[in-house]
Design a protein around this motif. Sequence first.
Motif, PDB file in Angstrom:
ATOM      1  N   GLY A 186     -10.273   5.461  -9.465  1.00 30.20           N
ATOM      2  CA  GLY A 186     -11.249   6.180 -10.076  1.00 30.20           C
ATOM      3  C   GLY A 186     -10.764   7.608 -10.098  1.00 30.20           C
ATOM      4  N   PRO A 187     -11.678   8.666 -10.423  1.00 24.67           N
ATOM      5  CA  PRO A 187     -11.191  10.112 -10.013  1.00 24.67           C
ATOM      6  C   PRO A 187     -11.487  10.577  -8.763  1.00 24.67           C
ATOM      7  N   GLY A 188     -11.787   9.618  -7.821  1.00 23.90           N
ATOM      8  CA  GLY A 188     -11.823  10.020  -6.376  1.00 23.90           C
ATOM      9  C   GLY A 188     -10.705   9.910  -5.755  1.00 23.90           C
ATOM     10  N   ILE A 189      -9.705   9.499  -6.330  1.00 24.05           N
ATOM     11  CA  ILE A 189      -8.328   8.802  -5.599  1.00 24.05           C
ATOM     12  C   ILE A 189      -7.820   9.952  -4.890  1.00 24.05           C
ATOM     13  N   TRP A 190      -7.775  11.354  -5.288  1.00 25.06           N
ATOM     14  CA  TRP A 190      -6.874  12.047  -4.550  1.00 25.06           C
ATOM     15  C   TRP A 190      -7.542  12.601  -3.344  1.00 25.06           C
ATOM     16  N   ALA A 191      -8.909  12.759  -3.505  1.00 28.73           N
ATOM     17  CA  ALA A 191      -9.514  13.098  -2.234  1.00 28.73           C
ATOM     18  C   ALA A 191      -9.674  12.153  -1.198  1.00 28.73           C
ATOM     19  N   ARG A 192      -9.325  10.896  -1.520  1.00 27.81           N
ATOM     20  CA  ARG A 192      -9.371   9.566  -0.926  1.00 27.81           C
ATOM     21  C   ARG A 192      -8.024   9.740  -0.161  1.00 27.81           C
ATOM     22  N   ARG A 193      -6.865   9.871  -1.079  1.00 30.29           N
ATOM     23  CA  ARG A 193      -5.594   9.958  -0.463  1.00 30.29           C
ATOM     24  C   ARG A 193      -5.545  11.039   0.686  1.00 30.29           C
ATOM     25  N   HIS A 202      -6.034  20.529   1.222  1.00 28.51           N
ATOM     26  CA  HIS A 202      -6.732  19.379   1.991  1.00 28.51           C
ATOM     27  C   HIS A 202      -5.948  18.757   3.258  1.00 28.51           C
ATOM     28  N   THR A 203      -4.648  18.973   3.465  1.00 33.91           N
ATOM     29  CA  THR A 203      -4.041  18.217   4.506  1.00 33.91           C
ATOM     30  C   THR A 203      -3.472  19.085   5.746  1.00 33.91           C
ATOM     31  N   SER A 204      -3.844  20.355   5.795  1.00 35.01           N
ATOM     32  CA  SER A 204      -3.232  21.188   6.666  1.00 35.01           C
ATOM     33  C   SER A 204      -4.452  20.971   7.902  1.00 35.01           C
ATOM     34  N   THR A 205      -3.914  20.058   8.909  1.00 40.42           N
ATOM     35  CA  THR A 205      -5.175  19.748   9.980  1.00 40.42           C
ATOM     36  C   THR A 205      -4.556  20.241  11.201  1.00 40.42           C
ATOM     37  N   ARG A 206      -5.488  20.486  12.325  1.00 39.96           N
ATOM     38  CA  ARG A 206      -5.400  20.939  13.579  1.00 39.96           C
ATOM     39  C   ARG A 206      -4.249  19.870  14.080  1.00 39.96           C
ATOM     40  N   TRP A 207      -4.036  18.517  14.019  1.00 39.68           N
ATOM     41  CA  TRP A 207      -3.157  17.778  14.630  1.00 39.68           C
ATOM     42  C   TRP A 207      -1.749  17.796  13.749  1.00 39.68           C
ATOM     43  N   ALA A 208      -1.820  18.274  12.488  1.00 41.68           N
ATOM     44  CA  ALA A 208      -0.708  18.094  11.701  1.00 41.68           C
ATOM     45  C   ALA A 208      -0.692  19.257  10.763  1.00 41.68           C
ATOM     46  N   PRO A 209      -0.413  20.603  11.079  1.00 42.14           N
ATOM     47  CA  PRO A 209      -0.459  21.556   9.885  1.00 42.14           C
ATOM     48  C   PRO A 209       0.845  21.718   9.262  1.00 42.14           C
ATOM     49  N   TRP A 210       0.325  22.205   8.088  1.00 44.16           N
ATOM     50  CA  TRP A 210       1.331  22.678   7.048  1.00 44.16           C
ATOM     51  C   TRP A 210       2.145  23.901   7.624  1.00 44.16           C
ATOM     52  N   TYR A 211       3.328  24.144   7.243  1.00 43.78           N
ATOM     53  CA  TYR A 211       3.844  25.380   7.356  1.00 43.78           C
ATOM     54  C   TYR A 211       4.490  25.747   5.827  1.00 43.78           C
ATOM     55  N   VAL A 212       4.215  26.872   5.298  1.00 45.53           N
ATOM     56  CA  VAL A 212       4.612  27.273   4.079  1.00 45.53           C
ATOM     57  C   VAL A 212       5.676  28.338   4.322  1.00 45.53           C
ATOM     58  N   ILE A 213       7.090  27.883   3.900  1.00 44.14           N
ATOM     59  CA  ILE A 213       8.140  28.454   4.526  1.00 44.14           C
ATOM     60  C   ILE A 213       8.908  29.208   3.254  1.00 44.14           C
ATOM     61  N   ASP A 256       0.898  -1.249  -0.054  1.00 43.31           N
ATOM     62  CA  ASP A 256      -0.029  -0.131  -0.190  1.00 43.31           C
ATOM     63  C   ASP A 256       1.004   1.329   0.038  1.00 43.31           C
ATOM     64  N   PHE A 257       0.253   2.420  -0.375  1.00 44.99           N
ATOM     65  CA  PHE A 257       1.279   3.725  -0.726  1.00 44.99           C
ATOM     66  C   PHE A 257       1.824   4.233   0.623  1.00 44.99           C
ATOM     67  N   LEU A 258       1.398   3.855   1.744  1.00 47.46           N
ATOM     68  CA  LEU A 258       2.036   4.580   2.845  1.00 47.46           C
ATOM     69  C   LEU A 258       3.142   3.766   3.553  1.00 47.46           C
ATOM     70  N   TRP A 259       3.145   2.273   3.098  1.00 47.83           N
ATOM     71  CA  TRP A 259       3.936   1.327   3.649  1.00 47.83           C
ATOM     72  C   TRP A 259       5.255   1.780   3.952  1.00 47.83           C
ATOM     73  N   ARG A 260       6.030   2.187   2.938  1.00 46.48           N
ATOM     74  CA  ARG A 260       7.563   2.424   3.048  1.00 46.48           C
ATOM     75  C   ARG A 260       7.595   3.907   3.962  1.00 46.48           C
TER      76      ARG A 260
END
Length: 342
Positions: free
Chosen positions: A161-168, A239-250, A114-118
Amino acid sequence: MSTKQEKRVAEYAAMFRVKPGSKVKLGRDFDPAFKADVVRKKDGAELLRRGIALLADYQDRLAAQDTYGLLVCLQALDAGGKDGTIRHVMSGVNPQGVAVHSFKVPSAEELDHDFLWRYARRLPERGQITIFNRSHYEEVVVVRVHPENLDRQKLPSENKGPGIWARRYREINDWERYLTDNGFRIVKIFLNLSKEEQRTRFLKRLDLPDKNWKFSSHDLAERERWNDYQEAFSEMLTHTSTRWAPWYVIPADRKWFARLAAAVVLVHELMDIDPHYPTVSAAQRKDLAKVRKTLLAQAPKGAAADPFEEKLARERRKAKKRGDAHENGLVVAAVDGKAGAS
Ligand code: AMP
Ligand code: MG
């Protein structure tokens, strides 16, 4: 750190944080040349030096406490400065407490999972800081820009299918939430480079023979896809800057500023974890006192019962004689293992 310093660090980190739920458009929302109110490079160097010292101190406590782990994900475009940021920001920490993993084009073995394995196999242990030089976010960036990568991932046809990015995005958010719920904090840094600065850095790699190895013609082909990458990164941030793991744009056009900002973001996270050296319970102290008594009784004839205590007392006396109260403080701190603590 003083409360004032802590407040300052928090304010700086907040400047770069992507507000969870906000819609990001890189070109519009973030300036790669921004340098806050740190006007001069010289001031930046001094601040970075202090940041590095703080990181070393926090890392020591994180390891001693052995409860939290810290994962740092670094993403950027080619020539964004990932390698230099790691080299500079982590230059003060104990190598035993840090691991760096780079992720390249997946191997046949990796594609068989699966894609997160490594990425899961390289997570930090408790007490450790792990840096991902590229990370699971490649799975929604380069794989999205070049869908042939997805074809190689051998997904069942009904799952691509086309929903793959939202799902990832959802799967990544869920995975990160699971990790943070279990004591593994995550800091995600995107080094935001301008197209013109990338051109300059590529030319530098061509102009300086010692830098030639860093250039690959593949980088130029990727540069042709600049807009697609900007879009994929913007979507990722949205889509992936969350309360528990936010993104920082530097802002990454000035290397010295990017390094300083990255250090601030890391210090801020560690400040929040606030790791402590373990304290010894009353029962353990009693045991230690017993052991001490045994060791004292084993002193050979003519030797001090406790040579360490003796040495400490001698140094105190010497310092006092010199009337150097400051040095006395330093010696005591050093012997207590507290030198360098803020
Ligand atoms: P570098 O970091 O310059 O050695 O390049 C590593 C290359 O591996 C980059 O071109 C990445 O885009 C690529 N890469 C990393 N992760 C993946 C992935 N999951 N799928 C496809 N390519 C990847
Ligand atoms: Mg490269």
